[in-house]
Design a protein around this motif. Sequence first.
Motif, mmCIF file in Angstrom:
data_model
loop_
_atom_site.group_PDB
_atom_site.id
_atom_site.type_symbol
_atom_site.label_atom_id
_atom_site.label_comp_id
_atom_site.label_asym_id
_atom_site.label_seq_id
_atom_site.Cartn_x
_atom_site.Cartn_y
_atom_site.Cartn_z
ATOM 1 N N GLN A 84 -5.104 6.151 4.272
ATOM 2 C CA GLN A 84 -4.137 5.267 3.629
ATOM 3 C C GLN A 84 -3.112 4.745 4.636
ATOM 4 N N GLN A 85 -2.678 5.614 5.546
ATOM 5 C CA GLN A 85 -1.730 5.204 6.571
ATOM 6 C C GLN A 85 -2.344 4.148 7.483
ATOM 7 N N THR A 86 -3.606 4.328 7.815
ATOM 8 C CA THR A 86 -4.322 3.363 8.653
ATOM 9 C C THR A 86 -4.426 2.015 7.955
ATOM 10 N N GLU A 87 -4.759 2.055 6.666
ATOM 11 C CA GLU A 87 -4.856 0.815 5.890
ATOM 12 C C GLU A 87 -3.509 0.102 5.845
ATOM 13 N N ARG A 88 -2.441 0.853 5.654
ATOM 14 C CA ARG A 88 -1.118 0.253 5.607
ATOM 15 C C ARG A 88 -0.735 -0.352 6.956
ATOM 16 N N ILE A 142 0.852 -1.186 0.000
ATOM 17 C CA ILE A 142 0.000 0.000 0.000
ATOM 18 C C ILE A 142 0.888 1.236 0.000
ATOM 19 N N PHE A 143 0.657 2.144 -0.940
ATOM 20 C CA PHE A 143 1.465 3.344 -1.053
ATOM 21 C C PHE A 143 0.715 4.547 -0.478
ATOM 22 N N ILE A 144 1.478 5.471 0.090
ATOM 23 C CA ILE A 144 0.900 6.697 0.628
ATOM 24 C C ILE A 144 1.022 7.802 -0.419
ATOM 25 N N THR A 152 0.280 13.687 -2.225
ATOM 26 C CA THR A 152 -0.444 14.815 -2.797
ATOM 27 C C THR A 152 -1.901 14.836 -2.356
ATOM 28 N N ALA A 153 -2.349 13.775 -1.715
ATOM 29 C CA ALA A 153 -3.748 13.692 -1.306
ATOM 30 C C ALA A 153 -4.000 14.569 -0.087
ATOM 31 N N SER A 154 -5.281 14.747 0.233
ATOM 32 C CA SER A 154 -5.630 15.492 1.432
ATOM 33 C C SER A 154 -5.137 14.748 2.657
ATOM 34 N N ARG A 155 -4.973 15.477 3.770
ATOM 35 C CA ARG A 155 -4.482 14.835 4.990
ATOM 36 C C ARG A 155 -5.463 13.762 5.470
ATOM 37 N N GLU A 156 -6.755 13.975 5.271
ATOM 38 C CA GLU A 156 -7.751 12.964 5.643
ATOM 39 C C GLU A 156 -7.504 11.668 4.877
ATOM 40 N N LEU A 157 -7.293 11.804 3.560
ATOM 41 C CA LEU A 157 -7.063 10.622 2.739
ATOM 42 C C LEU A 157 -5.720 9.980 3.088
#
Length: 332
Positions: A16-20, A2-4, A7-12
Amino acid sequence: MIFIDKTASRELQLKQQTERCYDDFCFYNQFDAEKREAFVNKKMENIREGDFVLPYLPLYLTTACSLNCEKCNNLMPMFHGHASDFSWEKTRESLEIILSGVKEMIFCELVGGEPFLNKDLGDILDFVGNNKKILQIVIITNATVVPKPEILDKLKKNNVLVRVSDYGLFENISAFVGTLDEYGINVRILPDMKWNNPGGVEPRGRSREELKKQYNNCEFSLKCKYLCEDKLFSCARAASMYHLGLFDSKKDILNISNETTINDIHSFYLNDEGDICDHCNLFTPYAEEIPAAEQVGEKQFRHSNYTVISNYELNHYKKMTREYEKLLANTK
């Protein structure tokens, strides 16, 4: 993998960090690929609007360390001669406040200094291990301090993941891992033979635009907030500089009290800028690669060319190699 997306919003980014981190949890606990994917998908689907999952929270326990690394990002050499444990009672109270408002915490990390030097570690393991909202306890160690039997028992009981920073001390690591392996404790080696140099603590005079870009590019600013006593910090460097009396910024420090709400904590995680970046070179072109754990002064240790790896990780890498070879064969 899973890549972070920086450029995405901090929410997104946080999602993504949670998923990773859920994915990492499965890997460290040896889920097979199919169960791993199902677990992560189910967890992410069950996060409803308004739920807050903390992907990673380090608890800063002590400035005591068995090494004296010159370029330590946590600035341990600056505490040399007056190192001490932080108040576990204050940290525990703050942790209770944070946990009361979150849906789940994937990783709770115990850090120092060298956490196995902390005199309250047994009580800390009991408290963190008994909280059902915490999925995984992690301890980061340099493997120079072999825990006492009562601590080893608690590591095993609470399924603690012990992550060893490999600075080339092969004999120390072998003895350390051998002892923990006898107790059936989950150990993983971090091959940290190279560091990025964060530089000194002096201000760089960067523009607000430069600092914002650096903060958003820094994975620590999103994942690794540091909890120490009654304060939550942007990162380890901010926490250490604060306790050295060198730094104090509302952007990088959140006071934790009974009046602190989960919205306050959530907003702190979603900050998109901080002042601490002006005292650090990480995630900038100035962060040159350096040998890990070079010691202050003339006394150095010999870096071995060998390391230790678990059979699970070895088989995982073998499998990845075979899959990569098949992919290459099919593209010819």
